[in-house]
Design an enzyme around this catalytic site. Structure first.
Site, PDB file in Angstrom:
ATOM      1  N   GLY A  65       0.776  -1.234   0.000  1.00 19.60           N
ATOM      2  CA  GLY A  65       0.000   0.000   0.000  1.00 19.60           C
ATOM      3  C   GLY A  65       0.809   1.286   0.000  1.00 19.60           C
ATOM      4  CG  HIS A  66       4.106   3.930   1.829  1.00 24.10           C
ATOM      5  ND1 HIS A  66       5.415   4.280   1.587  1.00 24.10           N
ATOM      6  CD2 HIS A  66       3.523   5.024   2.349  1.00 24.10           C
ATOM      7  CE1 HIS A  66       5.606   5.525   1.965  1.00 24.10           C
ATOM      8  NE2 HIS A  66       4.473   5.997   2.436  1.00 24.10           N
ATOM      9  CG  MET A  67       3.841   5.577  -2.761  1.00 25.32           C
ATOM     10  SD  MET A  67       2.477   6.241  -1.757  1.00 25.32           S
ATOM     11  CE  MET A  67       3.349   7.250  -0.631  1.00 25.32           C
ATOM     12  CG  LEU A  72       8.479   4.990  -2.697  1.00 21.30           C
ATOM     13  CD1 LEU A  72       8.060   6.454  -2.740  1.00 21.30           C
ATOM     14  CD2 LEU A  72       9.841   4.809  -3.310  1.00 21.30           C
TER      15      LEU A  72
END
Length: 165
Positions: A65-67, A72
């Site tokens: 979920g990041h990103m 990242l």
């Protein structure tokens, strides 16, 4: 403008592990997803320097979920990894009393390049202020020879209450 480098990483053989994950667990309380150190490869009690690393995996809890599509490592986890290295160093040298060293704050934080799955984030921590109630370490993080992060991390001694588990 980046600060002067704290340590010449060419002086350390990253394949020669001094303390593995199990050894880190004997000192640091973090477990499961919050374990942010893979190994410690250098401890220098004279210059107050510790060097360790985190091998960043594609299956990390944050990667999806990041990103999405371009994962990242969150800056807060980079800071946590530096704090865990600092706390380990402080505890094994008995620089502060307490059951463990808690993350007390940070100053002068800068993120200079991304950290992604597949990277080895090499961290350097240098104790710059030691007081009976807190320690401040200047920290830098590298991927390869690229400085990706720097911060001053503040640690405080923490005692578990008798009723806590």
């Amino acid at each position: 403008m980046p600060r002067e480098l704290l340590f010449d990483l060419s002086q350390v053989d990253l394949s020669k592990v001094l303390v593995d994950a199990e050894g880190i667990r004997r000192v640091n309380p973090q477990r499961f997803e919050m374990e942010q150190l893979t190994a410690i490869v250098h401890l220098d009690p004279v210059q107050h320097i510790a060097v360790g690393y985190k091998d960043v995996r594609a299956d990390e809890f944050w990667a999806r979920g990041h990103m999405p599509g371009y994962p990242l490592m969150p800056g807060v986890l980079i800071c946590e990894a530096a704090a865990q290295l600092s706390g380990y160093y402080c505890r094994v040298l008995n620089l502060l009393e307490g059951d463990f060293i808690a993350f007390g704050g940070m100053d002068n934080v800068r993120f200079r390049a991304p950290v992604r799955p597949g990277d080895r984030l090499v961290l350097v921590a240098k104790a710059i202020k030691i007081h009976r109630r807190q320690i401040t370490t200047r920290c830098q993080g590298f991927v390869g020879s690229t400085l990706v992060f720097e911060a001053d991390i503040i640690g405080m001694p923490f005692r578990r209450s008798l009723g806590d588990s």
